[in-house]
Design a protein around this motif. Structure first.
Motif, mmCIF file in Angstrom:
data_model
loop_
_atom_site.group_PDB
_atom_site.id
_atom_site.type_symbol
_atom_site.label_atom_id
_atom_site.label_comp_id
_atom_site.label_asym_id
_atom_site.label_seq_id
_atom_site.Cartn_x
_atom_site.Cartn_y
_atom_site.Cartn_z
ATOM 1 N N MET A 34 28.372 -12.360 5.335
ATOM 2 C CA MET A 34 27.699 -13.245 6.279
ATOM 3 C C MET A 34 27.692 -12.645 7.680
ATOM 4 S SD MET A 34 28.648 -17.167 7.317
ATOM 5 C CE MET A 34 27.812 -17.971 8.681
ATOM 6 N N ASP A 35 28.745 -11.896 8.044
ATOM 7 C CA ASP A 35 28.796 -11.274 9.365
ATOM 8 C C ASP A 35 27.625 -10.310 9.546
ATOM 9 O OD1 ASP A 35 31.094 -12.693 9.821
ATOM 10 O OD2 ASP A 35 32.457 -10.992 9.568
ATOM 11 N N ILE A 36 27.295 -9.577 8.488
ATOM 12 C CA ILE A 36 26.156 -8.663 8.552
ATOM 13 C C ILE A 36 24.872 -9.431 8.823
ATOM 14 C CG2 ILE A 36 24.696 -7.157 7.123
ATOM 15 C CD1 ILE A 36 27.298 -6.078 5.893
ATOM 16 N N GLU A 37 24.697 -10.526 8.115
ATOM 17 C CA GLU A 37 23.496 -11.346 8.305
ATOM 18 C C GLU A 37 23.421 -11.894 9.727
ATOM 19 O OE1 GLU A 37 21.391 -14.982 8.874
ATOM 20 O OE2 GLU A 37 23.558 -15.020 8.504
ATOM 21 N N ARG A 38 24.552 -12.336 10.266
ATOM 22 C CA ARG A 38 24.571 -12.903 11.617
ATOM 23 C C ARG A 38 24.247 -11.835 12.668
ATOM 24 N NH1 ARG A 38 23.745 -18.115 11.859
ATOM 25 N NH2 ARG A 38 22.450 -17.346 10.149
ATOM 26 N N ASP A 74 15.298 -4.182 16.178
ATOM 27 C CA ASP A 74 15.625 -3.162 17.171
ATOM 28 C C ASP A 74 17.090 -2.759 17.147
ATOM 29 O OD1 ASP A 74 13.011 -3.131 18.103
ATOM 30 O OD2 ASP A 74 13.382 -4.744 19.531
ATOM 31 N N VAL A 75 17.840 -3.281 16.184
ATOM 32 C CA VAL A 75 19.279 -3.018 16.101
ATOM 33 C C VAL A 75 19.629 -2.560 14.691
ATOM 34 C CG1 VAL A 75 21.551 -4.137 16.089
ATOM 35 C CG2 VAL A 75 19.962 -4.568 17.958
ATOM 36 N N ILE A 76 20.514 -1.555 14.609
ATOM 37 C CA ILE A 76 21.002 -1.058 13.330
ATOM 38 C C ILE A 76 22.317 -1.750 12.989
ATOM 39 C CG2 ILE A 76 21.886 0.948 12.090
ATOM 40 C CD1 ILE A 76 18.977 1.190 12.522
ATOM 41 N N VAL A 77 22.407 -2.306 11.784
ATOM 42 C CA VAL A 77 23.669 -2.848 11.284
ATOM 43 C C VAL A 77 24.103 -2.000 10.095
ATOM 44 C CG1 VAL A 77 24.858 -4.824 10.277
ATOM 45 C CG2 VAL A 77 23.147 -5.185 12.071
ATOM 46 N N PHE A 78 25.292 -1.437 10.193
ATOM 47 C CA PHE A 78 25.844 -0.628 9.111
ATOM 48 C C PHE A 78 26.823 -1.458 8.295
ATOM 49 C CE2 PHE A 78 24.928 2.471 12.478
ATOM 50 C CZ PHE A 78 24.215 3.433 11.787
ATOM 51 N N ASN A 79 26.707 -1.386 6.970
ATOM 52 C CA ASN A 79 27.741 -1.959 6.117
ATOM 53 C C ASN A 79 28.967 -1.059 6.164
ATOM 54 O OD1 ASN A 79 28.463 -3.857 3.688
ATOM 55 N ND2 ASN A 79 29.032 -1.801 3.058
ATOM 56 N N GLY A 80 30.138 -1.660 6.372
ATOM 57 C CA GLY A 80 31.372 -0.890 6.422
ATOM 58 C C GLY A 80 32.144 -0.880 5.116
ATOM 59 N N PRO A 81 32.458 -2.039 4.521
ATOM 60 C CA PRO A 81 33.255 -2.044 3.285
ATOM 61 C C PRO A 81 32.469 -1.432 2.121
ATOM 62 C CG PRO A 81 33.335 -4.185 4.381
ATOM 63 C CD PRO A 81 32.243 -3.404 5.029
ATOM 64 N N ASP A 82 32.951 -0.336 1.589
ATOM 65 C CA ASP A 82 32.241 0.355 0.510
ATOM 66 C C ASP A 82 32.105 -0.516 -0.733
ATOM 67 O OD1 ASP A 82 32.613 2.264 2.417
ATOM 68 O OD2 ASP A 82 33.622 3.717 1.125
ATOM 69 N N GLU A 83 33.071 -1.413 -0.928
ATOM 70 C CA GLU A 83 33.084 -2.273 -2.115
ATOM 71 C C GLU A 83 31.916 -3.259 -2.147
ATOM 72 O OE1 GLU A 83 37.402 -1.691 -0.629
ATOM 73 O OE2 GLU A 83 35.390 -1.963 0.205
ATOM 74 N N GLN A 84 31.242 -3.416 -1.021
ATOM 75 C CA GLN A 84 30.145 -4.384 -0.962
ATOM 76 C C GLN A 84 28.892 -3.746 -0.374
ATOM 77 O OE1 GLN A 84 32.043 -7.325 1.656
ATOM 78 N NE2 GLN A 84 30.713 -6.661 3.314
ATOM 79 N N ARG A 119 23.664 -4.451 2.083
ATOM 80 C CA ARG A 119 22.256 -4.049 2.265
ATOM 81 C C ARG A 119 21.319 -5.230 2.019
ATOM 82 N NH1 ARG A 119 19.102 -1.505 3.299
ATOM 83 N NH2 ARG A 119 18.426 0.244 2.023
ATOM 84 N N ILE A 120 21.603 -5.993 0.992
ATOM 85 C CA ILE A 120 20.743 -7.139 0.684
ATOM 86 C C ILE A 120 20.815 -8.189 1.792
ATOM 87 C CG2 ILE A 120 20.448 -9.084 -0.905
ATOM 88 C CD1 ILE A 120 21.286 -7.160 -3.168
ATOM 89 N N MET A 121 21.986 -8.299 2.424
ATOM 90 C CA MET A 121 22.152 -9.281 3.501
ATOM 91 C C MET A 121 21.612 -8.798 4.846
ATOM 92 S SD MET A 121 23.373 -12.086 2.339
ATOM 93 C CE MET A 121 24.234 -13.008 3.614
ATOM 94 N N GLY A 122 21.089 -7.561 4.880
ATOM 95 C CA GLY A 122 20.429 -7.117 6.105
ATOM 96 C C GLY A 122 20.877 -5.792 6.667
ATOM 97 N N ALA A 123 21.938 -5.175 6.119
ATOM 98 C CA ALA A 123 22.385 -3.880 6.632
ATOM 99 C C ALA A 123 21.302 -2.829 6.422
ATOM 100 C CB ALA A 123 23.681 -3.448 5.942
#
Length: 303
Positions: free
Chosen positions: A172-176, A184-194, A199-203
């Protein structure tokens, strides 16, 4: 186009030591060459996987220099410059800028519990020290500080802030954060397990500590998501998670086990620095099994 180079799979670069435990240029080159051959998007240098907290400033500068020497112009380079003091962080930031890195990143200050005002000032001083783009690093499970959407939006007023590496566990933090920043902003997923869930939530991509142990699998997971093949993406994520659990289940630290996986593949990067624990004799057989798991997954998913 400015942000396109930050999309995709960006491994967190490992600290590469010689047999005496010193930073090794030759072994850093080994890892640079290996990751370039795997065609990853870039590397995130000097973060948790780089054991930055156990290195002095000159060692960290040396790593930045070696990676730039072998990879500048070949892939995206992000320098993690977080340090216990603002002064040290700024010094590292200026060094990375002189070397031609594409962006900076930093964890929040550690040890003392600081208010948002102090954290904001810390990140702002790093941002203003160079012309480089900046990526916030949110990893509350190790720093004890949780980035809020409010502070994120305040930092985004500075156009050099281009995104966040989010390593908190709730997707949810990624989505927020993605909602707050938009396209205009890049969000990277950090936890490899997810990775797939993130990515589906917006990363837009991922920066991860286990990517270098199995870059083929994360590159393929990324392709599955891009192609909308979500069932295949779910399957490869499940297999990746089995491998991560195995990497974390040995006597030695996860990073020591990953480095031994690389060593056995002919990519000698040394071991880890104390207090991280190296592998033991008991780990030898299981590590062979982990390599077999990775190879079987590559055959299954990466056609």
């Amino acid at each position: 186009m400015r942000l396109e180079k930050f999309h995709g799979i960006i491994p967190a670069f490992y600290a590469c030591y010689d047999d005496q435990g010193n930073i090794s240029e030759a072994r850093t080159k080994n890892l640079c060459d290996y990751l370039y051959e795997k065609k990853v998007q870039g590397v995130y240098v000097g973060g948790s996987s780089g054991e930055c907290i156990y290195q002095n400033l000159e060692e960290r500068k040396a790593v930045f220099s070696y990676v730039a020497k072998y990879l500048k112009g070949k892939m995206t380079l992000i320098a993690h410059v977080g340090a216990p003091s603002t002064r040290d962080s700024v010094e590292l930031a200026k060094h990375a800028a002189e070397l031609g890195y594409d962006a900076l990143s930093a964890i929040p200050p550690i040890y003392f519990k600081l208010p948002d005002s102090a954290v904001y000032k810390y990140w702002s001083e790093i941002i203003e020290a160079t012309p480089l783009d900046f990526i916030i690093y949110n990893i509350p499970q190790t720093t004890g500080y949780t980035l809020t959407t409010a502070l994120f939006e305040k930092l985004l007023v500075n156009k050099k802030v281009i995104g966040v590496k989010n390593s908190s566990m709730p997707t949810m933090d990624i989505e927020r954060f993605k909602r707050a920043g938009g396209d205009d902003v890049i969000v990277f997923n950090g936890p490899d397990e997810q990775y797939v869930a993130g990515r589906i939530m917006g990363a837009d991509g991922g920066i991860g500590g286990t990517y270098s142990a199995m870059p083929e699998l994360f590159l393929q997971a990324n392709e599955f998501v891009k192609q909308g093949k979500f069932e295949e993406a779910k399957q490869i994520q499940s297999t990746i998670n089995d491998i991560i659990i195995a990497l974390c289940s040995q006597k030695g630290s996860m990073y020591a086990v990953i480095k031994e996986v690389l060593n056995r593949r002919g990519v000698n990067v040394g071991s880890v620095r104390a207090p991280l624990e190296g592998i033991t004799n008991e780990d030898s057989g299981p590590i062979d099994g982990i390599i077999q798991m990775i190879d079987q997954a590559i055959v299954r998913f990466c056609k």
